[in-house]
Design a protein around this motif. Structure first.
Motif: not given
Length: 137
Positions: A61-62, A83-84, A97-100, A112-113
């Protein structure tokens, strides 16, 4: 009665990651990059993270962390919204893409992790925001 709908999204930002994600070690957090929302005061953003070619571990994951600056102080990173996202397996460049993502009416810090199981690529890493709002008529 008013009806709330999505307003037309704004134009996507330019890449503001710089070199902050290049060669980011596994289990590490990048340096912060700034996204200033104090003028537009958008409510939400679709955040796109492009990663150069990597082969993440299974279920790698990131996570995107968003912290705010109220004009004087910046919140500790541990206090930010996180946001994972799970990465697709296989050797290739990745697009997430994180939409929200909730945006705040301040200058924000994004980091970013990396929990991909491998270091991120040494180049080809980018971050973009496409802000949007609600329209109530």
């Amino acid at each position: 009665m008013a009806i709330a709908k999505w307003a037309t999204p704004s134009t996507r930002s330019s890449n503001f990651a710089g070199t902050s994600l290049n060669s980011l070690a596994n289990n590490a957090e990048s340096s912060v990059v700034t996204y200033d929302n104090s003028t537009n005061r958008d409510l939400y953003g679709a955040v796109t993270i492009k990663l150069g070619s990597i082969t993440p571990a299974t279920a790698g994951t990131i996570s995107l962390r968003v912290t705010v600056n109220d004009g004087t102080d910046t919140a500790d990173r541990a206090a930010g919204d996180v946001y994972p996202v799970t990465l697709n397996s296989g050797a290739s460049a990745k697009v997430v893409i994180i939409p929200l993502v909730r945006l705040y009416p301040f200058s924000m810090r994004f980091s970013v992790i990396n929990n991909a199981g491998v270091a991120l690529a040494s180049s080809g890493n980018e971050i973009y925001v496409r802000p949007y709002n609600e329209d109530v008529t």
